[in-house]
Write an enzyme that holds these catalytic residues in place. Sequence first.
Site, short mmCIF file in Angstrom:
data_model
loop_
_atom_site.label_atom_id
_atom_site.label_comp_id
_atom_site.label_asym_id
_atom_site.label_seq_id
_atom_site.Cartn_x
_atom_site.Cartn_y
_atom_site.Cartn_z
N GLY A 179 50.70 -11.38 94.01
CA GLY A 179 49.77 -10.63 93.18
C GLY A 179 50.16 -10.62 91.71
O GLY A 179 49.54 -9.94 90.91
N CYS A 180 51.17 -11.38 91.36
CA CYS A 180 51.61 -11.42 89.97
C CYS A 180 50.85 -12.51 89.24
O CYS A 180 50.90 -13.67 89.61
CB CYS A 180 53.11 -11.71 89.91
SG CYS A 180 53.76 -11.74 88.25
#
Lengths: 101, 110, 136
Positions: B108-109
């Site tokens: 999710g980065c």
Amino acid sequence: MATLHTVNKSPFATKALQSCLAHARDGDVILMIEDGVYGATAGTDLADVLAGHSALKIYVLEPDLQARGLDTGRLLDGVSTVDYAGFVDLAATTDRTMAWL
Amino acid sequence: MAYDVNGTTVEHDEEGYITNLSDWSEDLAKVIADQEEINMTDEHWAVVNFLRDYYEEYQIAPAVRVLIKAIKKEMGPEVGNNKYMYELFPYGPAKQACKIAGLPKPTGCV
Amino acid sequence: MSEDVKKFLYVNRKAPYGTIYALESLEVVLIGAAFDQDVSLAFLDDGVFQLTRGQDTTGIGMKNFSPTFRALGDYDVTKLYVERESLEERGLSADDLQEIMYEDEDDDWAEKPSIRIVSRAEMADIFAEQDVVLSF
């Protein structure tokens, strides 16, 4: 506060339909789609799977029935058909949709 | 693509994350930090070591807010805050520190 | 919590390694945790197998993601509902599940269990309370 449950697997392959029925509450709506439509046919070993669930509204998606060569005359009593627009209406008139994959 | 650590090569992907997590060493961390233009201080090492411990225990790199919350709890609010973390790792604590720690890019980065 | 907070339920009904569903679910939960919603996880049918103790995937070349469930508390995901009937049908009890704890910020960081064993009827009630249900 009804839930729309969709079931897309044949009850002869998985227990999704059975699990769905065991968790549905009175007034909920069950919609059988894709291979789920096989669960709505009469004259099978699982034909009594819907017995005792008269407090549920049960639908099948007609294009999926048609694609599989199933005539609406083969459906279990109490099962109705919907088209895609009917599917949308069901989703819009219930409070949440839950997919039984 | 590879880093050169005292004569041995360590493979990395196009963003600089090492391919094989067990290739990590402190020397490698310094090489990656150099490339990221970061001078490793004790605070940098504390974050990197925390990330490695977290990954070892949970098999994921923590999200930034999880990292900051944990560092705050462990090392106090002077270190465990967003501003300080970005001073340590200007391109993002999770992203840059994870790279130096030898972890995969965090889920999710972006 | 603001008025915009909705109740999200992630429903897990598949065993962990035979398909990608379980891992995908966990990844979506971790990413979705950034949105500060009221998140719960439900484990029923074969989904209860995701939480068993002692998983070791070294022999099958897949990532063992069972330790990651223990990180959920850090992401404020602290409600993991497990269905008792599903456990019993599979010869399991709560003791076969790994311990998953979270620290309760509102109770001086007391450690509390995240797993809550519920009956099938209670699970049905939990479904009916949700704004959004995501199935895996």
